[in-house]
Design an enzyme around this catalytic site. Structure first.
Site, PDB file in Angstrom:
ATOM      1  N   ASP A 121      13.988 -38.320  -7.544  1.00 50.57           N
ATOM      2  CA  ASP A 121      15.053 -38.481  -8.521  1.00 50.57           C
ATOM      3  C   ASP A 121      14.624 -37.952  -9.890  1.00 50.57           C
ATOM      4  O   ASP A 121      13.534 -38.262 -10.377  1.00 50.57           O
ATOM      5  CB  ASP A 121      15.405 -39.967  -8.634  1.00 50.57           C
ATOM      6  CG  ASP A 121      16.551 -40.234  -9.574  1.00 50.57           C
ATOM      7  OD1 ASP A 121      17.676 -39.830  -9.263  1.00 50.57           O
ATOM      8  OD2 ASP A 121      16.301 -40.857 -10.625  1.00 50.57           O
TER       9      ASP A 121
ATOM     10  N   GLU B 165      -1.797 -34.109   2.708  1.00 53.21           N
ATOM     11  CA  GLU B 165      -2.665 -34.942   3.539  1.00 53.21           C
ATOM     12  C   GLU B 165      -1.917 -35.474   4.764  1.00 53.21           C
ATOM     13  O   GLU B 165      -2.545 -35.960   5.716  1.00 53.21           O
ATOM     14  CB  GLU B 165      -3.202 -36.135   2.737  1.00 53.21           C
ATOM     15  CG  GLU B 165      -4.131 -35.767   1.601  1.00 53.21           C
ATOM     16  CD  GLU B 165      -4.601 -37.007   0.849  1.00 53.21           C
ATOM     17  OE1 GLU B 165      -4.675 -38.091   1.477  1.00 53.21           O
ATOM     18  OE2 GLU B 165      -4.862 -36.906  -0.362  1.00 53.21           O
TER      19      GLU B 165
END
Length: 554
Positions: A209, A268
């Site tokens: 956002d 990751e």
């Protein structure tokens, strides 16, 4: 539920060309009879979502919150607000979505928190506590006025005086949404750990956002704007936010370093993705900058296609400019969301099935990924609400010039003859408009020619065509209100023509253009003898040899 969910992430680049269905949980499906949608309701309707042939869902905020901005004011980044359910419900949702081949992306509101978040409660307590510098604090000017002239999107100064510290704090949105200080390394580390929490629960991606608001610049006054035009939520001539050039309060170069840290974390967890929401004067430039290079965000979307303008030249201009600037980046496009007037009303297509199908085809044939807001597949119109029915703080503040966002957030209608459209057994948090009942899911399910079934058919058709999903794009000049472009991928070339006119159009076309036998009936253009005939608001897609002399410019 941690690592086992991660193994469900198949295909590291699944997000390229993906169609992501946005769910506003408060308004999707209520299962406990309190008039507010919940996570159990999303689980209950996953088969419906899968039937649309979309690739993922995006859940608007369901986190613990005082709900001043309906979840975009987070008081616990790791908690599920009780009105939506529990963390166990969320885990069940992820598992059930993955079982249906749907990825799960969730909102992350990183630039600001709720003023009820424990971090802010500690930060405001004194100027020398461990979290004193976790938010953006500044002294008053000598005359007691705010440090700068910056304006908040929801009205008034972006600075709020706090008597505990005798300082102002920055809030780009509501007073109850203080901005975090991303210049503090501890804040960055803490925010990344909040993101990691959801990655460990099996989330496949994040919609970020207002991501260009994470860092502010020098505490200097913004210069005035010479022309006031709509550019972000509620940025209109009636809102002082639109009176300024926002040079110092957002979209700062330092933000790129945070995005690189965020991308490193996502890397990751192979197969995860990020979608940044950008609101800026040069939003296309920010979209390009934030998604280029492979070490920032995976993709961004802006408000450029969310205005009232929808002429083909205007739309193609936005898309072509993005292509000229994005380089190796990847865009995401949307024609509606929880902040914007419903597409059918905004583009003057209420009840016009042909135009709504055209707009659907326009969105789903562009290069980039797509966010599809709940109810667009039904052709829902903007609800007309009286002032005493409003709950959105923006609508209440700026009424009547701006009526806020409630009109696009009313409950999803599931059954025409059921109480409250089948959304809830109780009076819902926003009313279900009578005109939405005729567009309910059960009505359109039973109609093979409905807009809902058109979305299902076209999305299934698109999914099987790699050029439409991942291919490059080349635009040709708009001709007689017909938008024309090519999509190419690994030697396969598709021609697309979209007629934005209410009249039939005939245009020259390559003689070897071959209609696609798999195309649904809504793809209704006729290719024959070097000519393309398009009915009013018609859609045409054909395969053509990938050769230089198979020209479209004829």
């Amino acid at each position: 539920m941690t690592t086992p969910q991660i193994s469900g992430r198949q295909g590291a680049d699944w997000w390229r060309g993906a169609v992501i269905y946005q769910i506003y949980p408060r308004s999707f499906m209520d299962t406990n009879g309190d008039g507010i949608g919940d996570l159990a309701g999303v689980i209950d309707k996953l088969d419906y979502i899968a039937s649309l042939n979309v690739d993922a869902i995006w859940l608007s905020p369901f986190f613990t919150s005082p709900m001043k901005d309906f979840g975009y004011d987070v008081s616990d980044y790791r908690g599920v607000d009780p009105m939506f359910g529990t963390l166990d419900d969320f885990d069940r949702l992820v598992e059930a979505a993955h079982a249906r081949g749907l990825k799960v992306t969730i909102d992350q509101v990183l630039s600001h928190s709720s003023d009820q978040h424990p971090w802010f409660q500690e930060s405001r307590a004194s100027r020398d506590n461990p979290k004193a510098d976790w938010y953006v604090w500044a002294d008053a000017r000598p005359d007691g006025s705010p440090p700068t002239n910056w304006q908040a999107i929801f009205g008034g100064s972006a600075w709020q005086w706090d008597t505990r510290r005798c300082q102002y704090y920055l809030h780009n949105f509501l007073i109850e949404q203080p901005d975090l200080n991303f210049r503090n390394p501890q804040v960055v580390e803490a925010i990344l750990e909040e993101v990691r929490f959801w990655l460990e629960r099996g989330v496949d991606g994040f919609r970020l956002d207002a991501i260009n608001f994470c860092t502010h610049g020098e505490l200097k006054d913004n210069p005035p704007r010479t022309e006031i035009a709509e550019g972000f939520i509620g940025v209109r001539p009636d809102n002082p936010y639109g009176f300024q050039q926002h040079i110092h309060d957002k979209t700062q170069p330092e933000n790129l370093r945070f995005l690189e840290r965020l991308r490193a974390l996502l890397d990751e967890y192979p197969g995860t993705t990020s979608i940044g929401e950008v609101g800026d004067d040069d939003s296309l430039g920010v979209m390009a900058e934030y998604s280029r290079g492979g070490n920032r965000l995976h993709m961004c979307y802006s408000f450029d296609l969310l205005s009232e303008r929808h002429e083909p030249d205007f739309l193609q201009g936005i898309l072509a400019e993005m292509e000229s600037r994005i380089e190796d980046g990847w865009p995401c496009w949307a024609l509606g969301n929880h902040d914007i007037t419903r597409l059918a009303s905004r583009w003057n297509a209420a009840g016009d099935a042909a135009r709504l199908r055209l707009f659907m085809a326009f969105l789903l044939t562009q290069r980039g990924s797509v966010c599809l807001y709940q109810g667009e597949e039904l052709g829902l119109t903007e609800a007309s609400l009286a002032f005493d029915q409003l709950v959105d703080p923006a609508g209440i503040t700026f009424w009547p010039a701006y009526k806020g966002r409630d009109g696009c957030r009313t409950p999803h209608p599931w059954a025409a003859d059921a109480r409250h459209g089948g959304f809830s057994s109780a009076s819902p948090w926003l009313p279900v408009p009578d005109e939405h009942l005729a567009l309910a899911v059960d009505v359109q399910d039973a109609d093979p020619d409905s807009l809902l079934n058109a979305y299902r058919a076209f999305l299934g058709f698109r999914r099987a065509l790699p050029p439409l999903v991942k291919g490059e794009v080349h635009y040709h000049p708009v001709r007689d209100e017909v938008m024309r472009f090519e999509r190419r991928h690994q030697g396969e070339r598709l021609l697309v023509a979209l007629n934005f006119s209410a009249e039939q159009r005939r245009l020259p076309a390559p003689r070897d253009a071959e209609p696609l036998a798999s195309a649904p009936a809504l793809v209704n253009g006729r290719w024959a003898s070097g000519q393309l005939t398009l009915p009013a608001f018609g859609i045409a897609i054909a395969r053509c040899p990938d050769e230089e002399d198979a020209t479209w410019d004829v």
